[in-house]
Design a protein around this motif. Structure first.
Motif, PDB file in Angstrom:
ATOM      1  N   UNK A 269      51.826  43.073  13.951  1.00  0.00           N
ATOM      2  CA  UNK A 269      52.430  44.554  13.577  1.00  0.00           C
ATOM      3  C   UNK A 269      51.656  45.759  13.465  1.00  0.00           C
ATOM      4  N   UNK A 270      50.416  45.377  13.163  1.00  0.00           N
ATOM      5  CA  UNK A 270      49.457  46.525  12.982  1.00  0.00           C
ATOM      6  C   UNK A 270      49.184  47.312  14.313  1.00  0.00           C
ATOM      7  N   UNK A 271      49.056  48.786  14.330  1.00  0.00           N
ATOM      8  CA  UNK A 271      48.294  49.510  15.234  1.00  0.00           C
ATOM      9  C   UNK A 271      47.220  48.692  16.092  1.00  0.00           C
ATOM     10  N   UNK A 272      47.265  48.629  17.387  1.00  0.00           N
ATOM     11  CA  UNK A 272      46.082  47.933  18.345  1.00  0.00           C
ATOM     12  C   UNK A 272      46.200  46.521  18.245  1.00  0.00           C
ATOM     13  N   UNK A 273      46.943  45.787  17.465  1.00  0.00           N
ATOM     14  CA  UNK A 273      46.970  44.229  17.356  1.00  0.00           C
ATOM     15  C   UNK A 273      47.078  43.858  18.589  1.00  0.00           C
ATOM     16  N   UNK A 274      47.882  44.234  19.394  1.00  0.00           N
ATOM     17  CA  UNK A 274      48.008  43.574  20.653  1.00  0.00           C
ATOM     18  C   UNK A 274      47.153  43.856  21.718  1.00  0.00           C
ATOM     19  N   UNK A 275      46.247  44.796  21.398  1.00  0.00           N
ATOM     20  CA  UNK A 275      45.081  44.930  22.634  1.00  0.00           C
ATOM     21  C   UNK A 275      44.435  43.724  22.876  1.00  0.00           C
ATOM     22  N   UNK A 276      44.042  43.746  24.228  1.00  0.00           N
ATOM     23  CA  UNK A 276      43.210  42.420  24.761  1.00  0.00           C
ATOM     24  C   UNK A 276      41.917  42.515  23.897  1.00  0.00           C
ATOM     25  N   UNK A 277      41.542  41.269  23.869  1.00  0.00           N
ATOM     26  CA  UNK A 277      40.019  41.275  23.237  1.00  0.00           C
ATOM     27  C   UNK A 277      39.600  40.273  22.071  1.00  0.00           C
ATOM     28  N   UNK A 278      38.689  40.349  21.646  1.00  0.00           N
ATOM     29  CA  UNK A 278      38.341  39.502  20.368  1.00  0.00           C
ATOM     30  C   UNK A 278      38.550  40.384  19.193  1.00  0.00           C
ATOM     31  N   UNK A 279      39.123  39.726  18.217  1.00  0.00           N
ATOM     32  CA  UNK A 279      39.429  40.030  16.936  1.00  0.00           C
ATOM     33  C   UNK A 279      38.076  39.886  15.909  1.00  0.00           C
ATOM     34  N   UNK A 280      37.510  40.756  15.313  1.00  0.00           N
ATOM     35  CA  UNK A 280      36.519  40.467  14.273  1.00  0.00           C
ATOM     36  C   UNK A 280      36.646  41.058  12.796  1.00  0.00           C
ATOM     37  N   UNK A 281      36.028  40.749  12.012  1.00  0.00           N
ATOM     38  CA  UNK A 281      36.247  41.108  10.474  1.00  0.00           C
ATOM     39  C   UNK A 281      37.170  40.365   9.715  1.00  0.00           C
ATOM     40  N   UNK A 282      37.606  40.947   8.564  1.00  0.00           N
ATOM     41  CA  UNK A 282      38.337  40.018   7.613  1.00  0.00           C
ATOM     42  C   UNK A 282      39.217  38.932   8.380  1.00  0.00           C
ATOM     43  N   UNK A 283      40.003  39.268   9.236  1.00  0.00           N
ATOM     44  CA  UNK A 283      40.927  38.016   9.766  1.00  0.00           C
ATOM     45  C   UNK A 283      40.331  36.992  10.291  1.00  0.00           C
ATOM     46  N   UNK A 284      39.174  36.817  10.696  1.00  0.00           N
ATOM     47  CA  UNK A 284      38.474  35.843  11.447  1.00  0.00           C
ATOM     48  C   UNK A 284      37.517  34.947  10.278  1.00  0.00           C
ATOM     49  N   UNK A 285      37.699  35.755   9.062  1.00  0.00           N
ATOM     50  CA  UNK A 285      36.773  34.897   8.006  1.00  0.00           C
ATOM     51  C   UNK A 285      37.188  33.510   7.801  1.00  0.00           C
ATOM     52  N   UNK A 286      38.383  33.105   7.465  1.00  0.00           N
ATOM     53  CA  UNK A 286      38.653  31.899   7.144  1.00  0.00           C
ATOM     54  C   UNK A 286      38.440  30.973   8.481  1.00  0.00           C
ATOM     55  N   UNK A 287      38.794  31.359   9.637  1.00  0.00           N
ATOM     56  CA  UNK A 287      38.417  30.503  10.727  1.00  0.00           C
ATOM     57  C   UNK A 287      36.840  30.360  10.864  1.00  0.00           C
TER      58      UNK A 287
END
Ligand SMILES: Cc1cc2nc3c(=O)[nH]c(=O)nc-3n(C[C@H](O)[C@H](O)[C@H](O)COP(=O)(O)O)c2cc1C
Length: 350
Positions: A269-287
């Motif tokens: 639901x956040x702006x740009x969330x649906x852009x293709x590519x790799x997500x980095x930063x806090x949302x990847x931390x737990x993984x």
């Protein structure tokens, strides 16, 4: 040694930079850093690793502190001397591919500030091996060997995935004389089918010849250059176990965990969330943390592990250490928090 006062100016710099297109901001920041390094060097901390505790011996290398720059921020090794002023114990640069390539069309980098995240689909834009090594050779920091230098290698987009090995061999051969360690990056989501190389058989077929070449290069250059494998946070339980099996059987020197994720569940639901590519930063931390924890359990206490993914504070760094990482790296945290993060991590992880 105290935290450089200069770094407290970063929040203001960030306010200005975040008004720019993200890729433009990236280029402006690095150009600004180079300028400051050359002309305002006297006002900056020296281009030397922070020494706030004992050095860390790992994979036959001596890391002055536990905090490194993650690959991708300096793809062409063009800013080593400026980046060294942040006090990193090690700098990993690249990903470099044999030939220059422009990467994906712009825009290809997006901020998700509410989530303290980025999405990128750069696609290994870089100037190719020759320019990369010319830059390494031109760096005083590298020449004087003030910290540890990791060189991260990949394949060109035009090389069919079945011939990926050939690109990695070309890169390994060329970078080894200049590298303290080499990272084999098979986990970027932005090069077609690259992550398929993490599957058991494909991984063996890639790594066995690379390890053979590594041994030959060690004789030729009279130095052992450890080979690290950079992996994805999206392998799934079965995929990760299979990869661990290969790492263990082939005695890979170390693992860098992790690259960016394709998962968008934490940014929905956040702006740009649906852009293709790799997500980095806090949302990847737990993984990343979970991947490191499983790697450590399975590989035992001695295999070097570099933990990377969503490290934004000393507490995040400590969590990564507790999960089993020997060293940590930062990229997105550096964009959001600035160079003070390097100091805080080096201090608390010492
Ligand atoms: C803009 C951008 C470009 C990246 N390029 C590379 C790359 O070329 N090679 C690589 O191994 N990792 C690359 N990465 C992944 C980072 O090295 C790191 O593994 C990942 O972003 C997770 O760490 P972070 O949350 O601290 O950013 C890139 C990350 C970002 C944000």
């Amino acid at each position: 040694m105290t935290k450089p006062l200069l770094w407290s100016g970063y929040p203001l710099a960030r306010r200005l930079l975040f008004r720019l297109d993200p890729e433009v901001a990236h280029e402006v920041s690095l150009a600004g850093l180079d300028f400051a390094h050359r002309w305002l060097g006297g006002l900056m901390p020296p281009a030397q690793p922070l020494r706030l505790g004992p050095a860390v011996e790992l994979a036959g290398l001596r890391f002055p502190n536990r905090v490194g720059l993650a690959a991708g921020l300096d793809k062409n090794a063009a800013h080593l001397d400026g980046l060294a002023r942040f006090g990193f114990g090690f700098l990993e640069v690249g990903t470099v591919t044999p030939l220059a390539q422009s990467g994906n069309p712009k825009p290809r980098l997006f901020r998700l500030p509410k989530a303290n995240a980025l999405i990128n689909r750069f696609g290994f834009n870089n100037q190719g091996l020759e320019a990369f090594l010319a830059n390494v050779r031109a760096s005083r920091w590298a020449q004087e060997h003030r910290g540890i230098l990791g060189l991260n290698i990949g394949k060109n987009a035009v090389t069919p995935i079945e011939q990926a090995l050939s690109d990695y061999l070309i890169c390994l051969e060329a970078v080894t004389p200049w590298a303290d360690y080499v990272t084999v990056n098979i986990s970027s989501p932005n090069t077609k089918n690259l992550r398929d190389l993490q599957a058991e058989q494909a991984l063996e077929a890639l790594l066995e010849p690379l390890l053979e070449r590594q041994a030959r290069l060690a004789q030729q250059h009279q130095k052992q250059t450890p080979l690290f494998l950079k992996i994805s946070p999206d392998l799934g339980a079965v995929g990760l176990e299979q990869l661990i099996g290969v790492v263990r059987n082939l005695r890979i020197d170390g693992v860098v965990a992790t690259n960016t994720t394709l998962d968008r569940s934490l940014v929905q639901g956040q702006p740009h969330a649906q852009e293709t590519g790799g997500l980095s930063g806090q949302p990847v931390h737990l993984r990343s943390l979970q991947t490191v924890r499983r790697l450590r359990e399975a590989l035992g206490p001695t295999t070097p592990i570099i933990g990377v993914g969503g490290i934004f504070s000393a507490a995040d760094g400590l969590a990564m250490r507790e999960a089993g990482a020997d060293l940590v790296q930062v990229y997105t945290g550096l964009i959001y928090r600035g160079p003070a993060l390097v100091y805080e991590l080096a201090e608390r992880l010492a």
